[in-house]
Design a protein around this motif. Structure first.
Motif, mmCIF file in Angstrom:
data_model
loop_
_atom_site.group_PDB
_atom_site.id
_atom_site.type_symbol
_atom_site.label_atom_id
_atom_site.label_comp_id
_atom_site.label_asym_id
_atom_site.label_seq_id
_atom_site.Cartn_x
_atom_site.Cartn_y
_atom_site.Cartn_z
ATOM 1 N N MET C 1 42.779 36.968 43.136
ATOM 2 C CA MET C 1 43.854 35.407 41.876
ATOM 3 C C MET C 1 44.532 35.988 40.372
ATOM 4 O O MET C 1 43.761 36.553 40.334
ATOM 5 N N THR C 2 45.492 36.033 40.702
ATOM 6 C CA THR C 2 46.288 36.918 39.892
ATOM 7 C C THR C 2 46.758 35.649 38.502
ATOM 8 O O THR C 2 47.016 35.693 37.525
ATOM 9 N N GLY C 3 46.487 34.729 39.193
ATOM 10 C CA GLY C 3 46.654 33.091 38.096
ATOM 11 C C GLY C 3 46.106 33.192 37.318
ATOM 12 O O GLY C 3 44.563 34.193 36.836
ATOM 13 N N PRO C 4 46.150 32.890 35.853
ATOM 14 C CA PRO C 4 45.601 32.308 34.161
ATOM 15 C C PRO C 4 44.243 31.696 34.970
ATOM 16 O O PRO C 4 43.943 31.354 36.184
ATOM 17 N N VAL C 5 43.022 32.063 34.314
ATOM 18 C CA VAL C 5 41.898 31.762 34.427
ATOM 19 C C VAL C 5 42.127 29.939 34.339
ATOM 20 O O VAL C 5 41.175 28.664 34.771
ATOM 21 N N ILE C 32 44.982 30.975 29.652
ATOM 22 C CA ILE C 32 44.264 32.266 29.155
ATOM 23 C C ILE C 32 43.957 33.030 30.506
ATOM 24 O O ILE C 32 43.480 32.254 31.731
ATOM 25 N N GLY C 33 44.625 33.943 30.503
ATOM 26 C CA GLY C 33 44.305 34.698 31.600
ATOM 27 C C GLY C 33 42.956 35.524 31.614
ATOM 28 O O GLY C 33 41.946 35.792 30.444
ATOM 29 N N ARG C 34 42.841 36.471 32.656
ATOM 30 C CA ARG C 34 41.883 37.267 33.308
ATOM 31 C C ARG C 34 41.218 38.174 31.867
ATOM 32 O O ARG C 34 42.436 39.001 31.402
ATOM 33 N N TRP C 71 42.853 22.670 34.490
ATOM 34 C CA TRP C 71 43.204 23.474 36.459
ATOM 35 C C TRP C 71 42.277 25.089 35.501
ATOM 36 O O TRP C 71 42.196 25.554 34.833
ATOM 37 N N LEU C 72 41.203 25.161 36.379
ATOM 38 C CA LEU C 72 40.201 26.542 36.120
ATOM 39 C C LEU C 72 40.106 27.576 37.292
ATOM 40 O O LEU C 72 39.681 26.873 38.675
ATOM 41 N N GLU C 73 40.359 28.827 37.551
ATOM 42 C CA GLU C 73 40.176 29.460 38.751
ATOM 43 C C GLU C 73 41.751 28.414 39.734
ATOM 44 O O GLU C 73 40.766 28.547 41.294
ATOM 45 N N GLY C 74 42.713 27.545 39.484
ATOM 46 C CA GLY C 74 42.948 27.139 40.445
ATOM 47 C C GLY C 74 42.769 25.429 41.094
ATOM 48 O O GLY C 74 43.395 25.785 41.715
#
Lengths: 321, 318, 324
Positions: C1-5, C32-34, C71-74
Motif C-alpha cells: 500500500m502506498t497511501g498514507p497510514v 501521516i505516511g509510513r 482513515w487508517l490504512e485505507g
C-alpha cells in the motif's frame, strides 16, 4: 559590589524513613535523603542568579531554605549580612524576611481559589497592617492587568494572567529579593515570553534581585547573569551564561547542553546521554556524576571533588581544566 | 509597559456574591435536578412549620389548660363523640391534638439534630485541621481516637455518653438537661467523619503553594488554617453536615424511642412515636402513624438533599 | 500500500456545554505516511490532544466527532464503536501518554502485560509471545530484558517506565503510534533518549508516529513534518524545517520568535500579545486576528481561512507579503 545573599556549606537532609512500626517489622533502619549537599554560592545585588538542574537536583529545596519555608540541616544563609538562622535579634530577621518574596511554579495552586484577587495581592501588606488602599489596583496595572480585575476570583484568569497576579502579590511588600521557582514552566511559549519580559522590566524598575530556579536551559540563558548547575544536590558548575554555554567545563553540564532539544536542531542525531539520575537516598560515592561520566577515573569514584575556580568558572570536577 | 496589557474576557463590573451564586454551576445543577428542588421544598416547609409552630398549631399541646381529656382518642377528621370537636390528625390519649404535637415535636427534633451536627462539625473541623496541618503525634493521637470510636456503632456511643452524663446530673435538673445531654451525646458520636474529611482536605491543601505563600509572609498557623485552608475544605463538610443532620435526627428519634432521649414533657418525634406505638394494636393508629410519617419525610428529604449536594460539589464522582 | 497510514479529513469535535456547543477541533485535515513522524504542536487548549483522542476513539463524552472522516490504512475508522474500536486501538494504533503510570497496570508484571497484549492481537503461541515481549523490551533499550520481565512497573525509573510503555505500544506491531507529550514529564537527559528511541523505531519499522507536544525543540529534532494548531484549527502544516525557519503563518512566526534560544541570548523576547481565546467565545473571522500583528480588515470579516495553496491558514501568508 558585595553579595546580597551568601550561602555557605548549605545542606538539607530529609528523613524519608517508613513509620516506626514498619521499620521494626521489616528490620530496616532509618532512611535519609540528602536533597542539598554543601552548596556555596553568592548572589550579587540587582542580578539574576539562576539555579538549573533536573528533578531531584535540590534546586527548589535551596529556594525554600532561602525564603525560610525550610530550615537548613547544615551550613548558613546570610542575606543583607544577617544570618537568618543564628541571628538573635528578631526585628532584624523579620526585616530581612520581609525583603524576600517568592513566585511559585503552578499558577493554579499558588492563588487561594476562595479569595478575591484584591485580598490575595494585599495580604503580605495587610498582615503587617500596612496601607493597602488602592495597592492591589496599582500593582495589577504594573503587571499588565487591569485595576478592575481586583474584584475577580482566580478562576476567571488564564495561567499567564494568574502568574502576573502572583508577581503582583510578590511585589506588594516591596521586596528586594524574589525567589522564582520555575515561574514559567507551566506556561505556554508565547505566554512565557510575556512573563519573562515582565520580570526583566520589573527588575530594572524596582532594582530587584532574582534567584531563578528552573530546569529550562533556554530560559536561563536568556535571563541569568550567573548560572549555577546542580546535580544530585551538589553545585557542580557556576559561571556567567556566555562562558557556561560556550565552554562548559563539567561533563554533566556538557551532557545537559548537548541533550537539550533545540528549535534549530532539525534531524539532529544526538548521542543520547547514558543512564539516569541515581537514587538520592543512596548517592554514588565520590563524584555523584561518576557512573554516567564518560571520562571518570578512579579518583572520581573515591573522592568528592570540591568546587574550585577555573578561569571565569567555578567547577566541581577532578578532571576539568 | 502598555504593550504588556493582557485582554481579559469579562471586564465589566465586579460581581457580587449573589450574582456569582446565581451564575454558578452549583445553582445551575440545582435548577436541573427535580429531586433536589422537591426535597429542598419539603425541608423548607418542615423547618418553617417547626419554627413557626406556635403560630400554626391550633393548640398548644403543652399548655394543660387547653387540654380536654374528653377529646382523647379522636380519630382524624372525625368529630369527637363527646365534644363534637374535629382534629386534622386526631388526638392522643390525653386529648392533645396530634398535629400540634408533631409541630412542637419537630422543633425539638430539628433543634437537637442541628445543634448536635453543629457541635460535631465544630469539633471535627478543629481536630481535623489541627491533625492535618501539624501532623506528627498530634495527628496520631487524634486519628487513633477517631479509629477506636468508629469501631463502635454511634448509637451505642451516644447511649454510653448519655448514660454517663445523666449520672452526673442532679435528679431535679434531669428533664431540663436531657435535651443538652442528647445534643452532647449525638454530637460526640458524630465528629469523627468531619475530622477525617477535614484532615484529608487539609493534607491536600497544605501542600498547595498558596499556603506556602501565606507561610512565607509570616502568617500564623491558625490564620492559615482558618482563613486559607478551611474555606477550601468546606464543600465536603457541607455534604457531610447535611447527611449527618438526617442521621442525627434519626439518632435522636431512636434514643427517644428507647426512652433515653427527650423526656415526655418535651416530646420529640421519637418520643411521640414511642408513645404512639403503645396504642397501635388497640386501633388508635394515627397516634403513631403521623409522627412516623413526618420523621420519614424529614429524614428522607434531608438525606436526598445531601446526596444531591455530594454530586453537585464533587463533579468527579458523577 | 502506498497511501498514507493515517488520513484525517475535515475532522471536527464538539462538546455541548452550558454556554453552547464548543468545537475544540474544527475542520482539521492531515496525513501521516509510513515511517513518518508528524509533530502536532500548539499551546494548551489548541486541540492537539483532542484530535489524537478522536483518532483512537477515546473522547470523553459528551465530546464527540461531529464531522469529518478518519482513515487508517485505507479503511474508515471513525464510525467504529465499542469492541471493534478497542481491537483497533491495541492492534493498529499504539499509544504513549505523558505519564507512563497511567498506561501500565501497577499490579501486573510488565512481562505479563506485554504477553497479554501480544496474545490478544497476534495469532501466536504463549512461548512465542513471551519471546517477543523480551525482544520488544530489548528493542526499546531496557538492559537485561529477560530478567526485567518479572518486574513490576514501580520498580522502574521514570525514563525506563516510558520505554516499557513504548514497548507495550509497539508489541502488537501497530501501523500508527500516537505519542501525547511523551517526554514532558521526563528530565532533559532522559528526554533525549526517548526522542532518539522513537526516531529509531519509526525508521526501522516504518511505523507512522503522531507526536503531540508543546515543545518546539522536540518537534524540531524529532518530526519530519509539523502541524501547528491554534484554537482548534490548523494554522500551518508542512515540512518541519521550512515551517520553523520560514513560517508562513503569523502565529507560527510569533511562536518561533518568542521561544528563547540556548545558542544565543536575546535581549528581549518577542511576545505575542494576549492569550489564546477561550473556545466559548472565539472571535469572528480568523481566530488569530486579535493577536495578529499584521491583521487587516479582511481577517475580521471573512470566515476563518483554510490552508490554500501555501502552508498556512491565513488570508495573507507571510510568503506573499515578502513577495509584494
Amino acid at each position: 559590589m558585595t553579595a546580597y545573599v551568601t550561602v555557605k556549606g548549605l545542606s538539607r537532609v530529609f528523613d524519608v524513613s517508613k513509620p516506626w512500626l514498619n521499620r521494626v517489622l521489616e528490620r530496616r533502619g532509618k532512611a535519609f535523603l540528602t536533597a542539598v549537599s554543601e552548596v556555596d554560592l553568592d548572589i550579587e545585588e540587582r542580578t539574576t542568579y539562576a539555579l538549573v538542574g533536573e528533578s531531584g537536583s535540590g534546586k527548589s529545596t535551596i529556594g525554600r531554605m532561602l525564603v525560610g519555608l525550610l530550615r537548613p540541616t547544615g551550613g548558613e544563609v546570610e542575606v543583607e549580612g544577617v544570618n537568618l538562622d543564628r541571628e538573635t535579634d528578631r526585628a532584624k530577621v523579620a526585616k530581612v524576611r520581609g525583603d524576600i518574596q517568592m513566585i511559585f511554579q503552578d499558577p493554579y495552586a499558588s492563588l487561594n481559589p476562595r479569595w478575591r484577587v484584591r485580598d490575595i495581592i494585599v495580604e503580605p501588606v495587610a498582615v503587617k497592617s500596612g496601607d493597602t488602599e488602592g495597592l492591589a489596583e496599582r500593582l495589577l496595572e504594573q503587571v499588565g492587568l487591569h485595576a478592575a480585575d481586583a474584584g475577580k476570583f482566580p478562576h476567571e484568569f488564564s495561567g499567564g494572567q494568574r502568574q502576573r497576579i502572583c508577581i503582583a502579590r510578590a511585589l506588594a511588600s516591596e521586596p528586594r529579593l524574589i525567589v522564582c521557582d520555575e515561574p514559567t514552566s507551566a506556561l505556554d511559549v508565547s505566554v512565557q515570553a510575556q512573563v519573562l519580559n515582565l520580570m526583566s522590566d520589573l527588575k530594572e524598575e524596582f532594582g530587584l534581585t532574582y534567584l531563578l530556579i528552573t530546569h529550562d536551559l533556554t530560559v536561563v540563558r536568556h535571563m541569568a547573569d550567573r548560572i549555577g548547575v546542580l546535580y544530585l544536590g551538589r553545585l557542580v558548575e557556576e559561571a556567567d551564561p556566555t562562558t557556561l554555554f560556550e565552554t562548559p567545563k563539567h561533563p554533566y553540564t556538557q551532557m545537559l547542553l548537548n541533550a537539550a532539544p533545540r528549535i534549530d536542531g532539525f534531524g539532529r542525531e544526538v548521542d543520547p546521554p547514558q543512564g539516569e539520575i541515581p537514587d538520592p537516598i543512596n548517592p554514588p560515592p565520590g563524584c555523584a556524576f561518576h557512573p554516567r561520566c564518560p571520562i571518570a577515573r578512579d579518583i572520581c569514584r573515591q573522592e568528592r571533588p570540591r568546587i574550585r575556580p577555573l578561569g571565569a568558572t567555578r567547577v566541581a570536577c577532578h578532571l576539568a581544566e | 509597559m502598555a504593550e504588556l496589557r493582557v485582554e481579559t474576557v469579562e471586564r465589566a463590573v465586579e460581581k457580587g456574591n449573589w450574582q456569582r451564586f446565581r451564575e454558578s454551576d452549583f445553582f445551575y445543577s440545582f435548577k436541573r435536578s427535580p429531586v433536589a428542588i422537591v426535597s429542598f421544598a419539603v425541608v423548607c416547609i418542615l423547618v418553617l412549620s417547626a419554627v413557626f409552630a406556635p403560630l400554626i398549631a391550633p393548640t398548644n399541646p403543652f399548655d394543660p389548660a387547653s387540654l380536654n381529656l374528653m377529646n382523647g382518642f379522636t380519630p382524624p377528621m372525625e368529630p369527637n363523640a363527646f365534644t363534637g370537636e374535629s382534629f386534622f390528625m386526631g388526638t392522643d390519649d390525653q386529648g392533645r391534638d396530634v398535629f400540634s404535637t408533631i409541630l412542637y415535636g419537630m422543633r425539638i427534633s430539628l433543634f437537637v439534630g442541628a445543634a448536635a451536627v453543629l457541635f460535631a462539625m465544630t469539633l471535627g473541623i478543629v481536630l481535623g485541621l489541627v491533625s492535618g496541618y501539624f501532623g506528627g503525634w498530634t495527628e496520631t493521637i487524634i486519628m487513633r481516637i477517631a479509629d477506636v470510636q468508629l469501631t463502635f456503632p454511634s448509637i451505642l456511643v451516644a447511649m454510653l455518653i448519655f448514660g454517663i452524663a445523666k449520672g452526673f446530673t442532679p435528679v431535679e435538673y434531669r428533664d431540663q438537661m436531657a435535651i443538652w445531654v442528647l445534643i452532647l451525646a449525638i454530637g460526640l458520636s458524630d465528629w469523627v467523619q468531619f475530622a477525617r474529611v477535614v484532615r484529608g482536605a487539609t493534607l491536600v491543601e497544605k501542600r498547595k503553594e498558596y499556603v506556602a505563600a501565606a507561610r512565607l509572609i509570616g502568617r500564623s498557623p491558625w490564620a492559615i488554617m482558618v482563613k486559607h485552608i478551611l474555606p477550601n475544605a468546606l464543600s465536603p463538610v457541607l455534604v457531610i453536615a447535611t447527611i449527618s443532620l438526617a442521621l442525627a435526627i434519626i439518632a435522636e428519634a431512636t434514643l427517644s424511642f428507647l426512652g433515653v432521649g427527650a423526656p415526655p414533657t418535651q416530646p420529640s418525634l421519637g418520643t411521640l412515636i414511642r408513645i404512639g406505638q403503645g396504642f397501635l394494636f388497640s386501633g388508635e393508629w394515627w397516634i403513631l402513624f403521623f409522627p412516623a410519617c413526618t420523621l420519614l419525610a424529614l429524614a428522607l428529604s434531608v438525606n436526598l438533599l445531601g446526596d444531591w449536594l455530594r454530586d453537585a460539589l464533587n463533579p468527579r464522582l458523577r | 500500500m502506498t497511501g498514507p497510514v493515517l488520513s484525517i479529513r475535515d475532522l471536527s469535535v464538539e462538546i455541548p456545554t452550558r454556554a453552547g456547543v464548543v468545537k475544540p477541533v474544527d475542520g482539521v485535515s492531515y496525513d501521516i505516511g509510513r515511517g513518518e513522524i508528524l509533530g502536532v504542536v500548539g499551546e494548551s487548549g489548541a486541540g492537539k490532544s483532542m484530535a489524537g483522542n478522536a483518532v483512537i476513539g477515546l473522547l470523553n463524552p459528551p465530546a464527540h466527532i461531529s464531522a469529518g472522516e478518519i482513515w487508517l490504512e485505507g479503511a474508515r475508522i471513525d464510525p467504529l464503536q465499542g469492541e471493534a474500536m478497542r481491537r483497533l486501538r491495541g492492534k493498529e494504533i499504539g499509544m504513549v501518554f505523558q505519564d507512563p503510570l497511567t498506561s501500565l497496570n501497577p499490579l501486573l508484571k510488565i512481562g505479563d502485560q506485554l504477553t497479554e497484549t501480544i496474545l490478544t492481537h497476534l495469532p501466536v503461541s504463549r512461548e512465542e509471545a513471551e519471546r517477543r515481549a523480551i525482544a520488544a523490551l530489548d528493542e526499546v533499550g531496557i538492559p537485561g530484558a529477560a530478567q526485567r520481565i518479572d518486574s513490576y512497573p514501580h520498580e522502574f525509573s521514570g525514563g525506563m517506565r516510558q520505554r516499557v510503555v513504548i514497548a507495550l505500544a509497539l508489541c502488537a506491531e501497530p501501523s500508527l503510534i500516537i505519542a501525547d507529550e511523551p517526554t514532558t514529564a521526563l528530565d532533559v537527559s532522559v528526554q533525549a533518549q526517548i526522542i532518539a528511541l522513537l526516531r529509531r523505531l519509526c525508521r526501522d519499522r516504518g511505523t507512522a508516529v503522531m507526536l503531540i507536544t508543546h515543545d518546539m525543540g522536540v518537534i524540531a529534532e524529532a518530526a519530519d513534518r509539523v502541524a501547528v494548531m491554534y484554537a482548534g484549527r490548523l494554522a500551518e502544516l508542512g515540512p518541519v524545517r521550512e515551517v520553523l525557519t520560514r513560517p508562513q503563518h503569523p502565529y507560527t512566526d510569533g511562536l518561533m520568535a518568542s521561544t528563547p534560544l540556548a545558542s544565543q541570548a536575546r535581549n528581549r523576547l518577542h511576545q505575542i500579545p494576549g492569550s489564546m481565546p477561550r473556545l466559548t467565545d472565539l472571535p469572528d473571522g480568523c481566530a488569530f486576528h486579535p493577536r495578529c500583528p499584521l491583521v487587516q480588515a479582511q481577517c475580521r470579516q471573512n470566515p476563518h481561512p483554510n490552508i490554500g495553496k501555501g502552508r498556512a491558514a491565513c488570508w495573507f501568508p507571510l510568503i506573499e507579503r515578502a513577495a509584494e
